[in-house]
Design a protein around this motif. Structure first.
Motif, PDB file in Angstrom:
ATOM      1  N   ILE A  88      -2.967 -73.094 -41.329  1.00  0.00           N
ATOM      2  CA  ILE A  88      -3.954 -74.166 -41.526  1.00  0.00           C
ATOM      3  C   ILE A  88      -4.013 -75.381 -40.858  1.00  0.00           C
ATOM      4  O   ILE A  88      -3.038 -75.989 -41.114  1.00  0.00           O
ATOM      5  N   MET A  89      -4.828 -75.903 -40.160  1.00  0.00           N
ATOM      6  CA  MET A  89      -4.983 -76.832 -39.392  1.00  0.00           C
ATOM      7  C   MET A  89      -6.093 -77.823 -39.887  1.00  0.00           C
ATOM      8  O   MET A  89      -7.175 -77.222 -40.760  1.00  0.00           O
ATOM      9  N   ARG A  90      -6.183 -79.128 -39.442  1.00  0.00           N
ATOM     10  CA  ARG A  90      -7.330 -79.824 -40.167  1.00  0.00           C
ATOM     11  C   ARG A  90      -7.856 -80.851 -39.025  1.00  0.00           C
ATOM     12  O   ARG A  90      -6.795 -81.294 -38.121  1.00  0.00           O
ATOM     13  N   VAL A  91      -8.853 -81.028 -39.018  1.00  0.00           N
ATOM     14  CA  VAL A  91      -9.528 -81.820 -37.807  1.00  0.00           C
ATOM     15  C   VAL A  91      -9.355 -83.425 -38.443  1.00  0.00           C
ATOM     16  O   VAL A  91      -9.904 -83.775 -39.451  1.00  0.00           O
ATOM     17  N   THR A  92      -8.569 -84.255 -37.651  1.00  0.00           N
ATOM     18  CA  THR A  92      -8.292 -85.443 -38.026  1.00  0.00           C
ATOM     19  C   THR A  92      -9.024 -86.856 -37.616  1.00  0.00           C
ATOM     20  O   THR A  92      -9.059 -87.845 -38.133  1.00  0.00           O
ATOM     21  N   GLY A  93      -9.511 -86.442 -36.283  1.00  0.00           N
ATOM     22  CA  GLY A  93     -10.283 -87.669 -35.762  1.00  0.00           C
ATOM     23  C   GLY A  93     -10.947 -86.940 -34.440  1.00  0.00           C
ATOM     24  O   GLY A  93     -10.629 -85.750 -33.850  1.00  0.00           O
ATOM     25  N   THR A 112       0.359 -79.739 -44.150  1.00  0.00           N
ATOM     26  CA  THR A 112       1.542 -79.391 -44.961  1.00  0.00           C
ATOM     27  C   THR A 112       1.301 -79.641 -46.545  1.00  0.00           C
ATOM     28  O   THR A 112       0.494 -80.484 -46.738  1.00  0.00           O
ATOM     29  N   GLY A 113       2.115 -79.269 -47.349  1.00  0.00           N
ATOM     30  CA  GLY A 113       1.912 -79.428 -48.753  1.00  0.00           C
ATOM     31  C   GLY A 113       1.049 -78.476 -49.355  1.00  0.00           C
ATOM     32  O   GLY A 113       0.437 -77.313 -48.810  1.00  0.00           O
ATOM     33  N   ASP A 114       0.361 -78.790 -50.645  1.00  0.00           N
ATOM     34  CA  ASP A 114      -0.527 -77.986 -50.969  1.00  0.00           C
ATOM     35  C   ASP A 114      -1.877 -78.006 -50.438  1.00  0.00           C
ATOM     36  O   ASP A 114      -2.203 -78.899 -49.568  1.00  0.00           O
ATOM     37  N   THR A 115      -2.530 -76.738 -50.319  1.00  0.00           N
ATOM     38  CA  THR A 115      -3.774 -76.652 -49.526  1.00  0.00           C
ATOM     39  C   THR A 115      -4.884 -76.264 -50.424  1.00  0.00           C
ATOM     40  O   THR A 115      -4.440 -75.553 -51.677  1.00  0.00           O
ATOM     41  N   ILE A 116      -5.944 -76.097 -49.962  1.00  0.00           N
ATOM     42  CA  ILE A 116      -6.949 -75.425 -50.920  1.00  0.00           C
ATOM     43  C   ILE A 116      -6.640 -73.796 -51.088  1.00  0.00           C
ATOM     44  O   ILE A 116      -7.172 -73.413 -52.067  1.00  0.00           O
ATOM     45  N   ASP A 117      -5.908 -73.168 -50.433  1.00  0.00           N
ATOM     46  CA  ASP A 117      -5.261 -71.971 -50.689  1.00  0.00           C
ATOM     47  C   ASP A 117      -4.317 -71.792 -51.764  1.00  0.00           C
ATOM     48  O   ASP A 117      -4.165 -70.825 -52.367  1.00  0.00           O
ATOM     49  N   ASP A 118      -3.591 -72.876 -52.096  1.00  0.00           N
ATOM     50  CA  ASP A 118      -2.518 -72.620 -53.114  1.00  0.00           C
ATOM     51  C   ASP A 118      -3.043 -72.619 -54.445  1.00  0.00           C
ATOM     52  O   ASP A 118      -3.448 -73.939 -54.863  1.00  0.00           O
TER      53      ASP A 118
END
Length: 130
Positions: A88-93, A112-118
């Motif tokens: 899972i990636m996220r658009v940061t800028g 990294t860490g907790d995601t909405i799928d966890d």
């Protein structure tokens, strides 16, 4: 069109499909983008207390999105590359300059860490003092 013209369209093998969503995958959409990995191409100096500094490698990849698709993706959105549906990636800028042949350039990072799928509950063990 930008200064360099439509040169990217001469290389269709660069295009890949990503699945983009804001909060849940149920409201996702598919977009064709160009994904550019940078894997540690930039080093940044970070300051700590007492004037100490350290060097840190920055891993900000980029995606190039056609200008006509600008309304389909925003900073903060999540996405997965359909080539590798596990990360899972996220658009940061959004890169403030755009000279990439009618494409908007966004910076992205791996989540990294907790995601909405966890959804699994994390049990924290009590501290033990001997």
């Amino acid at each position: 069109m930008s200064v360099y013209g439509g040169f990217i369209t001469a290389f269709p093998e660069l295009l890949e499909t990503i699945q983009v969503w804001k909060e849940t995958k149920e409201d996702s959409k598919l977009l064709r983008v160009i994904y550019i990995p940078s894997k540690g191409e930039e080093i940044k100096r970070r300051k700590y207390t007492s004037g100490n500094t350290s060097l840190d490698i920055i891993n900000e990849d980029q995606i190039y999105v056609k200008t006509i698709l600008k309304s389909k993706i925003n900073v903060g959105d999540y996405f997965v590359r359909l080539i590798d549906n596990k990360i899972i990636m996220r658009v940061t800028g959004q890169v403030s300059y755009s000279k990439a042949a009618d494409y908007i350039v966004y910076t992205v990072q791996k989540v990294t860490g907790d995601t909405i799928d966890d959804t699994e509950k994390l049990n924290v063990k009590e501290g033990y003092f001997a």
